[in-house]
Design a protein around this motif. Structure first.
Motif, mmCIF file in Angstrom:
data_model
loop_
_atom_site.group_PDB
_atom_site.id
_atom_site.type_symbol
_atom_site.label_atom_id
_atom_site.label_comp_id
_atom_site.label_asym_id
_atom_site.label_seq_id
_atom_site.Cartn_x
_atom_site.Cartn_y
_atom_site.Cartn_z
ATOM 1 N N ASP A 154 -7.004 1.067 2.781
ATOM 2 C CA ASP A 154 -7.641 1.362 1.489
ATOM 3 C C ASP A 154 -8.827 2.328 1.609
ATOM 4 O O ASP A 154 -9.859 2.155 0.946
ATOM 5 C CB ASP A 154 -8.069 0.057 0.783
ATOM 6 C CG ASP A 154 -7.864 0.157 -0.740
ATOM 7 O OD1 ASP A 154 -7.105 1.037 -1.172
ATOM 8 O OD2 ASP A 154 -8.464 -0.642 -1.488
ATOM 9 N N TYR A 169 -11.539 3.100 -3.688
ATOM 10 C CA TYR A 169 -11.273 2.764 -2.287
ATOM 11 C C TYR A 169 -11.897 1.414 -1.945
ATOM 12 O O TYR A 169 -12.773 0.913 -2.644
ATOM 13 C CB TYR A 169 -11.841 3.849 -1.360
ATOM 14 C CG TYR A 169 -11.260 5.219 -1.665
ATOM 15 C CD1 TYR A 169 -9.929 5.492 -1.386
ATOM 16 C CD2 TYR A 169 -12.035 6.216 -2.264
ATOM 17 C CE1 TYR A 169 -9.378 6.745 -1.685
ATOM 18 C CE2 TYR A 169 -11.484 7.470 -2.567
ATOM 19 C CZ TYR A 169 -10.161 7.721 -2.277
ATOM 20 O OH TYR A 169 -9.613 8.946 -2.575
ATOM 21 N N LYS A 170 -11.477 0.844 -0.833
ATOM 22 C CA LYS A 170 -12.047 -0.403 -0.283
ATOM 23 C C LYS A 170 -12.218 -1.476 -1.359
ATOM 24 O O LYS A 170 -13.277 -2.098 -1.470
ATOM 25 C CB LYS A 170 -13.385 -0.119 0.408
ATOM 26 C CG LYS A 170 -13.246 0.827 1.590
ATOM 27 C CD LYS A 170 -14.507 0.826 2.431
ATOM 28 C CE LYS A 170 -14.339 1.744 3.628
ATOM 29 N NZ LYS A 170 -15.470 1.787 4.508
ATOM 30 N N LYS A 171 -11.191 -1.666 -2.141
ATOM 31 C CA LYS A 171 -11.262 -2.651 -3.229
ATOM 32 C C LYS A 171 -11.431 -4.063 -2.690
ATOM 33 O O LYS A 171 -11.911 -4.956 -3.383
ATOM 34 C CB LYS A 171 -10.002 -2.543 -4.103
ATOM 35 C CG LYS A 171 -9.883 -1.183 -4.788
ATOM 36 C CD LYS A 171 -8.648 -1.049 -5.622
ATOM 37 C CE LYS A 171 -7.403 -0.683 -4.850
ATOM 38 N NZ LYS A 171 -7.389 0.634 -4.204
ATOM 39 N N LEU A 179 -3.493 3.260 0.622
ATOM 40 C CA LEU A 179 -4.186 2.768 -0.566
ATOM 41 C C LEU A 179 -3.424 1.623 -1.208
ATOM 42 O O LEU A 179 -2.190 1.667 -1.317
ATOM 43 C CB LEU A 179 -4.335 3.897 -1.588
ATOM 44 C CG LEU A 179 -5.040 5.161 -1.075
ATOM 45 C CD1 LEU A 179 -5.096 6.223 -2.167
ATOM 46 C CD2 LEU A 179 -6.459 4.822 -0.609
ATOM 47 N N VAL A 180 -4.169 0.622 -1.639
ATOM 48 C CA VAL A 180 -3.540 -0.498 -2.335
ATOM 49 C C VAL A 180 -3.071 -0.017 -3.696
ATOM 50 O O VAL A 180 -3.818 0.646 -4.423
ATOM 51 C CB VAL A 180 -4.536 -1.670 -2.487
ATOM 52 C CG1 VAL A 180 -3.929 -2.779 -3.338
ATOM 53 C CG2 VAL A 180 -4.918 -2.199 -1.113
ATOM 54 N N THR A 237 0.845 -1.205 0.000
ATOM 55 C CA THR A 237 0.000 0.000 0.000
ATOM 56 C C THR A 237 0.875 1.248 0.000
ATOM 57 O O THR A 237 2.063 1.174 0.272
ATOM 58 C CB THR A 237 -0.927 0.088 1.233
ATOM 59 O OG1 THR A 237 -0.171 0.583 2.333
ATOM 60 C CG2 THR A 237 -1.561 -1.252 1.573
#
Ligand SMILES: Nc1nc2c(c(=O)[nH]1)N[C@H]1C(S)=C(S)[C@@H](COP(=O)(O)OP(=O)(O)OC[C@H]3O[C@@H](n4cnc5c(=O)[nH]c(N)nc54)[C@H](O)[C@@H]3O)O[C@H]1N2
Ligand SMILES: Nc1nc2c(c(=O)[nH]1)N[C@H]1C(S)=C(S)[C@@H](COP(=O)(O)OP(=O)(O)OC[C@H]3O[C@@H](n4cnc5c(=O)[nH]c(N)nc54)[C@H](O)[C@@H]3O)O[C@H]1N2
Ligand code: SF4
Ligand SMILES: [Mo]
Length: 713
Positions: free
Chosen positions: A334, A543-545, A340-341, A170
């Protein structure tokens, strides 16, 4: 133009014959790679300035970049291809033509391949990050699994820790965060463009916690500085986890829904009370509690790691795992302003636009090649990276086990990067055929059979993309000096001459870049129209994949307990939990050795004017810190009656080096900090060759026992 001329003191223009050309500086960190305005007269650089249009460096240059002329026109530049005619290690070389050099190299490598043993060749890339995908592909299509790089001591272990916890690395979303936990990084010295961003964020109210054994310029700006003993990061992180859980400050929903192994972790961290962590780390417990509360309550909060210091320890990956778990524990995984990834990469950095980098660098499945160097000893390295582990390369060369390595093609290799650098030299001596390309004729070059002269960034074309979407394809500002060529020319000429079956590589450098960046819609031809760079079409940030894609771990969740580590627990002793144990060479682990060697030796913290082995040779940068020196604390200096600039000897059971004392408040008592790369005082002669982290193979450069005394005592 007139206005521009007036602004620049009328220097460029028809009357003077001076033209300003755009380029980038590749002397240091690829995250910086600052823009250059090069004033060219009669094909020579007469003046260097920062490029204002460069959206990353915005006109700034550090002392190294400002010394570009000294770098480019240095007398140590290799001028022609060279063939060694004297013994290995001697200066006895003769100039040969490129044609002769290429034919010798092709003949040697093609013979090895014909004999059915391409795996006996190692392809190595040092700091030359800008040519890596091409060398990696060349190695794999040639048929060897043994492509390796300086990333065997840099970045990859940090990425491994992320992957073990979350299945993917990340990046901190610094632009949108309200609290930044900087876990060892000194960007004022190492990444100046990022330093500027951090200072601006701090001015606009961002909270900052810095974990660093030294009082760095960034630590001095922080709201909380956790000044720990080197290598005790795990204990600190577990204690922060302890406070966050026991005070109910964690993100219960994220933990319940997306984490695996919480109960085991929760039980384990109970022993890491702030009191116990204070004993281990020397960070006052109140500060540990304060930092844990700040990081877990200010939302969103981001975690900024560094490529090397925390993983330069025999317990490095587990220590970073413990620290990185705080990201998920506090619900900052994320999300905007958290971590963030990363998506696609270009030259090992997140590109922000889609690329085919992965497909490009691994044209052949691993199953079609022999085992990689280090594969048996380091199964987690094998699982999580696409390279061989170069730190174990000397072992395989010297032992011939599990099979011999006899040939090497290197793009910038510096034996002083390896722990026990003498051991690496012995390995280089044993090679049957060793080719290296370099800008400067170094001590390592003396062991090569063929040395090829390559040029600097200002003499070549390079595609560089930055996190903020800015992208630039440079054109040579001056012709390659002497008979030097770009690394790319060497790679793609060898692709023609080596016995490889790879149509794409026959098409040359620019076609290969086009192939990799193809999915973005950009082309080199188009990028050439923007000599001062442009903005790449950015992928929208998602976001939040994990909600749709899950986590690429064995459990499919984020892991407090790594199921991959568990698989190797019985045979290798890896613990699924991010357990803390002291460095293998420490007073806690070896009290009897610590009697004679009571200091913690911490090596390789970057100096602003030096980059590894390179800028020591430039008069301007050298003048800023002329002596090979080590930082020691005032208390230690007083006790040992050492004065500023006294000669001191640093010794370990392995060896000793003599340097000048630099008495400093920056460092903790009991710790000695010394740069790596000095030719007259090579700290890597003090370290055992395989003093490594068993998970990553990274050397324990940042903590081992040693002693200091005044020279002559
Ligand atoms: N004790 C100790 N050792 C360390 C470290 C530490 O902290 N402590 N840090 C480790 C880390 S993180 C790293 S990244 C490594 C870095 O180690 P290296 O990668 O070895 O770094 P350099 O000496 O900068 O570069 C290696 C060679 O590449 C050449 N070179 C530079 N640019 C080019 C180019 O464009 N083309 C070609 N062909 N050659 C080029 C240089 O002249 C040099 O001879 O050191 C590691 N070693
Ligand atoms: N000027 C310059 N810039 C460079 C380089 C260079 O050689 N010179 N090298 C480039 C490369 S290859 C790299 S990898 C990066 C490195 O970039 P950074 O990580 O930013 O720099 P370092 O100085 O290696 O280490 C950062 C901080 O880690 C601290 N540290 C040391 N040991 C420990 C530890 O055990 N725990 C913790 N928490 N912190 C510790 C040091 O005190 C130091 O202040 O810099 C890049 N940029
Ligand atoms: S050496 Fe200095 S000028 Fe060059 S890229 Fe690095 S920070 Fe920028
Ligand atoms: Mo590095």
């Amino acid at each position: 133009m007139l206005k521009e001329q007036l602004k620049k003191g009328k220097i460029p223009g028809e009357i003077t014959g001076i033209e300003v050309k755009k380029s980038i500086c590749s002397i240091c960190n690829p995250h910086s790679h600052c823009g250059l305005d090069l004033y060219i007269k009669d094909g020579e650089i007469v003046k260097v300035e920062g490029m204002l249009e460069h959206k990353n460096s915005r006109g700034t240059l550090c002392s190294k970049g400002a010394s570009t002329r000294q770098y480019v026109y240095h007398p140590d530049r290799i001028k022609t291809p060279l063939k060694r005619v004297g013994p290995k290690g001697s200066d006895e070389f003769v100039a040969i033509s490129w044609e002769e050099a290429y034919s010798i190299i092709a003949e040697k490598f093609n013979r090895l391949k014909k004999e059915g043993e391409p795996e006996k060749a190692a392809f190595f890339v040092g700091y030359t990050k800008w040519m890596r995908p091409f060398v990696q592909r060349l190695a794999h299509t040639y048929g060897t699994p043994n492509y390796c790089s300086e990333s065997s001591t840099c970045f990859k272990a940090m990425a491994m820790a992320w992957k073990l916890n979350y299945g993917a690395p990340t990046m901190p979303d610094i632009g949108n965060t309200n609290c930044l936990l900087v876990w060892s990084s000194n960007p004022m010295y190492t990444n100046t463009t990022q330093a500027e961003i951090l200072m601006d964020k701090k001015d606009s109210g961002m909270k900052m916690i810095v974990v660093d054994p030294r009082k760095t310029p960034l630590a001095n700006l922080a709201d909380i500085h956790l000044q720990l003993l080197p290598g005790t990061d795990g204990a600190l992180a577990l204690a922060m986890g302890n406070v966050i859980i026991n005070e109910g400050l964690y993100d219960k929903e994220f933990v319940d829904d997306h984490f695996h192994g919480f109960d085991e972790y929760k039980a384990y961290i109970q022993q890491f009370t702030p009191e116990r962590a204070e004993e281990i780390t020397k960070v006052p417990k109140e500060k540990i509690i304060e930092a844990a509360r700040l990081y877990s309550t200010v939302k969103p909060a981001a975690f900024m790691p560094s490529a090397s210091p925390v993983v330069h320890h025999t317990n490095g990956v587990q220590n970073y795992r413990a620290a990185m778990l705080l990201v998920g524990l506090t619900g900052n995984f994320d999300v905007m302003g958290g971590n963030l990834v990363k998506g696609s990469v270009w030259l090992e950095s997140p590109s922000g636009f889609p690329t085919c980098n992965q497909e490009y660098i691994t044209p052949k499945p691993w199953s079609e090649m022999k085992e990689r160097i280090g594969e048996k000893e380091l199964p987690i390295w094998k699982e999580l990276t696409d390279e061989a582990q170069a730190i174990l390369m000397p072992k395989q060369i010297l032992s011939g086990e599990p099979y011999p390595i006899t040939h090497m093609l290197a793009f910038g290799i510096n034996h002083r990067m390896w722990p026990d650098s003498e051991n690496m030299l012995n390995a280089l001596k044993k090679l049957e055929f060793f080719v290296t390309t370099d800008i400067f004729f170094t001590d390592t070059c003396k062991y090569a059979d063929i040395v090829l002269p390559v040029c600097t960034s200002v003499e070549r074309s390079e595609l560089k993309s930055y996190n903020n979407g800015y992208i630039i394809y440079t054109q040579p500002a001056i012709k390659p000096l002497f008979e030097s060529k770009s690394d790319a020319d060497v790679i793609f000429e060898l692709a023609k001459r080596l016995d490889i079956d790879d149509d794409l590589m026959q098409k040359g450098y620019e076609a290969n870049i086009d192939w990799i960046i193809g999915p973005s819609g950009m082309t080199v031809e188009e990028l050439k129209k923007h000599p001062s760079g442009t903005m790449a079409p950015k992928d929208p940030v998602r976001y939040k994949k994990y909600l749709t894609e899950g986590f690429h771990t064995l459990s499919g969740k984020a892991e407090f307990t790594s199921e991959l580590l568990r698989q190797y627990q019985a045979d290798y002793g890896f613990d699924p939990l991010p357990v803390y144990k002291p460095s293998d060479s420490s007073a806690a682990a070896m009290p009897e050795v610590a009697v004679k060697y009571p200091f913690i030796i911490n090596t390789g913290s970057r100096l602003p004017m030096y980059v590894h082995s390179r800028t020591f040779r430039l008069p301007w940068t050298k003048s800023l810190r002329p002596n090979s020196s080590a930082d020691i604390n005032v208390e230690d200096a007083d006790r040992l009656q050492i004065q500023q600039d006294d000669d001191i000897v640093i010794s370990t059971p392995k060896g000793s080096v003599k340097v000048k004392a630099n008495i400093s408040e920056m460092i903790l008592p009991g710790v000695v900090s010394i740069s790596h790369g000095y030719t007259d005082a090579d700290v890597n002669t003090l370290i055992e060759a395989y003093y490594i982290d068993p998970i990553s193979g990274f050397p324990g450069f940042k903590a081992f026992l040693g002693n200091i005394e005044k020279a002559g005592n």
